[in-house]
Design a protein around this motif. Structure first.
Motif, PDB file in Angstrom:
ATOM      1  N   LYS A  37       0.820  -1.198   0.000  1.00 19.03           N
ATOM      2  CA  LYS A  37       0.000   0.000   0.000  1.00 19.03           C
ATOM      3  C   LYS A  37       0.862   1.260   0.000  1.00 19.03           C
ATOM      4  O   LYS A  37       0.596   2.191  -0.734  1.00 19.03           O
ATOM      5  CB  LYS A  37      -0.939  -0.026   1.199  1.00 19.03           C
ATOM      6  N   ALA A  38       1.925   1.271   0.819  1.00 27.57           N
ATOM      7  CA  ALA A  38       2.786   2.451   0.886  1.00 27.57           C
ATOM      8  C   ALA A  38       3.467   2.729  -0.447  1.00 27.57           C
ATOM      9  O   ALA A  38       3.686   3.873  -0.801  1.00 27.57           O
ATOM     10  CB  ALA A  38       3.832   2.273   1.988  1.00 27.57           C
ATOM     11  N   GLY A  39       3.779   1.673  -1.180  1.00 38.08           N
ATOM     12  CA  GLY A  39       4.428   1.843  -2.468  1.00 38.08           C
ATOM     13  C   GLY A  39       3.553   2.504  -3.515  1.00 38.08           C
ATOM     14  O   GLY A  39       4.041   3.055  -4.486  1.00 38.08           O
ATOM     15  N   SER A  40       2.248   2.446  -3.317  1.00 34.22           N
ATOM     16  CA  SER A  40       1.347   3.048  -4.298  1.00 34.22           C
ATOM     17  C   SER A  40       1.002   4.497  -3.965  1.00 34.22           C
ATOM     18  O   SER A  40       0.315   5.155  -4.744  1.00 34.22           O
ATOM     19  CB  SER A  40       0.073   2.222  -4.414  1.00 34.22           C
ATOM     20  N   THR A  41       1.464   4.989  -2.833  1.00 39.34           N
ATOM     21  CA  THR A  41       1.175   6.370  -2.434  1.00 39.34           C
ATOM     22  C   THR A  41       1.669   7.355  -3.473  1.00 39.34           C
ATOM     23  O   THR A  41       0.976   8.321  -3.801  1.00 39.34           O
ATOM     24  CB  THR A  41       1.812   6.681  -1.066  1.00 39.34           C
ATOM     25  N   TRP A  42       2.857   7.127  -3.997  1.00 36.30           N
ATOM     26  CA  TRP A  42       3.404   8.047  -4.994  1.00 36.30           C
ATOM     27  C   TRP A  42       2.547   8.062  -6.252  1.00 36.30           C
ATOM     28  O   TRP A  42       2.358   9.112  -6.864  1.00 36.30           O
ATOM     29  CB  TRP A  42       4.870   7.709  -5.318  1.00 36.30           C
ATOM     30  N   GLN A  43       2.014   6.895  -6.639  1.00 34.64           N
ATOM     31  CA  GLN A  43       1.162   6.836  -7.821  1.00 34.64           C
ATOM     32  C   GLN A  43      -0.141   7.596  -7.592  1.00 34.64           C
ATOM     33  O   GLN A  43      -0.603   8.328  -8.476  1.00 34.64           O
ATOM     34  CB  GLN A  43       0.857   5.381  -8.181  1.00 34.64           C
ATOM     35  N   LEU A  44      -0.712   7.453  -6.414  1.00 33.37           N
ATOM     36  CA  LEU A  44      -1.933   8.172  -6.069  1.00 33.37           C
ATOM     37  C   LEU A  44      -1.685   9.679  -6.074  1.00 33.37           C
ATOM     38  O   LEU A  44      -2.477  10.444  -6.632  1.00 33.37           O
ATOM     39  CB  LEU A  44      -2.446   7.715  -4.697  1.00 33.37           C
ATOM     40  N   ALA A  45      -0.580  10.095  -5.476  1.00 32.90           N
ATOM     41  CA  ALA A  45      -0.247  11.522  -5.429  1.00 32.90           C
ATOM     42  C   ALA A  45      -0.035  12.081  -6.831  1.00 32.90           C
ATOM     43  O   ALA A  45      -0.538  13.163  -7.159  1.00 32.90           O
ATOM     44  CB  ALA A  45       1.004  11.741  -4.574  1.00 32.90           C
ATOM     45  N   LEU A  46       0.679  11.358  -7.659  1.00 30.44           N
ATOM     46  CA  LEU A  46       0.941  11.812  -9.024  1.00 30.44           C
ATOM     47  C   LEU A  46      -0.346  11.839  -9.849  1.00 30.44           C
ATOM     48  O   LEU A  46      -0.581  12.789 -10.604  1.00 30.44           O
ATOM     49  CB  LEU A  46       1.996  10.924  -9.680  1.00 30.44           C
TER      50      LEU A  46
END
Length: 91
Positions: free
Chosen positions: A1-10
């Motif tokens: 889940k933490a690894g996808s935070t950057w994708q969500l933010a972008l």
């Protein structure tokens, strides 16, 4: 889940721009922070470039995040270039 935070933010950042909203430097730095935590140096540089196209002036936080990301990825050439750019902007 933490690894996808950057994708969500972008994705959120790109959605804002597509809705003709104008993210500010603080918003950009939040996205850069998510990218930095996941060592996404190419996306960091692309976002800084996009900031320039939008007439957003990067601040010291912008550069610290970019330098950190480049350094963590062994891209010292880019980190040094960003440091010189930061210095030339008197940040």
């Amino acid at each position: 889940k933490a690894g996808s935070t950057w994708q969500l933010a972008l994705n959120l950042f790109q959605e804002m721009r597509s809705c003709l909203l104008h993210p500010d430097v603080l918003c950009c730095n939040a996205v850069l922070s998510a990218l930095e935590q996941n060592q996404k140096w190419t996306q960091v540089l692309a976002l800084i470039h996009m900031m320039g196209l939008d007439d957003l002036m990067p601040d010291s936080t912008t550069y610290v995040l970019a330098i950190s990301t480049c350094g963590k990825n062994g891209r010292w050439d880019l980190a040094v270039m960003l440091l010189h750019e930061m210095k030339s902007m008197k940040l």
